[in-house]
Design a protein around this motif. Structure first.
Motif, PDB file in Angstrom:
ATOM      1  N   GLN A 116       3.781   5.744  -5.584  1.00 16.23           N
ATOM      2  CA  GLN A 116       3.716   5.800  -7.046  1.00 16.23           C
ATOM      3  C   GLN A 116       2.606   6.757  -7.491  1.00 16.23           C
ATOM      4  OE1 GLN A 116       2.902   2.064  -8.950  1.00 16.23           O
ATOM      5  NE2 GLN A 116       3.769   2.745 -10.887  1.00 16.23           N
ATOM      6  N   SER A 117       1.452   6.690  -6.847  1.00 16.42           N
ATOM      7  CA  SER A 117       0.337   7.578  -7.198  1.00 16.42           C
ATOM      8  C   SER A 117       0.670   9.041  -6.902  1.00 16.42           C
ATOM      9  CB  SER A 117      -0.920   7.186  -6.421  1.00 16.42           C
ATOM     10  OG  SER A 117      -1.320   5.879  -6.756  1.00 16.42           O
TER      11      SER A 117
ATOM     12  N   ARG B 129       2.173   1.713  -3.506  1.00 10.24           N
ATOM     13  CA  ARG B 129       1.146   2.242  -4.409  1.00 10.24           C
ATOM     14  C   ARG B 129       0.901   3.730  -4.155  1.00 10.24           C
ATOM     15  NH1 ARG B 129      -1.860  -1.731  -2.503  1.00 10.24           N
ATOM     16  NH2 ARG B 129      -1.473  -3.733  -3.379  1.00 10.24           N
TER      17      ARG B 129
ATOM     18  N   GLN C 241       0.841  -1.211   0.000  1.00 10.63           N
ATOM     19  CA  GLN C 241       0.000   0.000   0.000  1.00 10.63           C
ATOM     20  C   GLN C 241       0.873   1.256   0.000  1.00 10.63           C
ATOM     21  OE1 GLN C 241      -2.505  -0.556   3.448  1.00 10.63           O
ATOM     22  NE2 GLN C 241      -4.250  -1.188   2.178  1.00 10.63           N
TER      23      GLN C 241
END
Length: 151
Positions: free
Chosen positions: A122-123, A119, A116
């Motif tokens: 990266q977002s 992610r 998580q």
């Protein structure tokens, strides 16, 4: 070794065993095994062991995410949660030269929580994720909790 003569006086009777030659053989076998044994401990030559690059100082990074064994998240020493992490990371990007985030996690932390974090980073626009070679120690976890309690 004792040799006794039989009662009729003709043939000697051996009633004790000489173990000296047997002991010599066992000592020679022991020495051979001591010489050969270290070669059994060699690793498979097809396996390459990863190395940790200790030349980079983790403390100098602008974005460090710490994950405790209980699942608590800290971004640069301040408590956060998974929902707020992406926004907090995105707010740090304009002030950073390199878009890198360092993840320090306890060895008992769940891998799903680390995913998580990856992610979210990266977002938020981070281009590089560095996983710290040393996990978050108990002392570091206590320091983070104490720092938060003082605030």
């Amino acid at each position: 070794m004792a040799i006794k003569v039989s009662s009729d006086g003709k043939k000697p009777v051996f009633n004790e065993i000489n173990i000296t030659p047997l002991t010599d053989i066992f000592l020679v076998l022991l020495i051979i095994m001591m010489v050969i044994a270290p070669s059994f401990q060699s690793l498979d030559k097809n396996i390459t062991i990863p190395e940790i690059n200790s030349g980079i100082s983790i403390e100098e990074k602008n974005a460090t995410v710490a994950l405790t064994k209980d699942g608590e998240l800290f971004l640069n020493g301040e408590r956060t949660n998974h929902q707020e992490l992406e926004g907090a990371l995105a707010a740090l990007i304009p002030n950073m030269e390199k878009k890198e985030v360092v993840v320090k996690a306890d060895e008992r932390a769940k891998s799903s929580e680390i995913m998580q974090i990856m992610r979210s980073a990266q977002s938020a626009g981070f281009e590089k994720l560095v996983v710290a070679g040393e996990p978050l120690s108990k002392k570091e976890q206590k320091e983070l909790k104490n720092k938060e309690e003082r605030q």
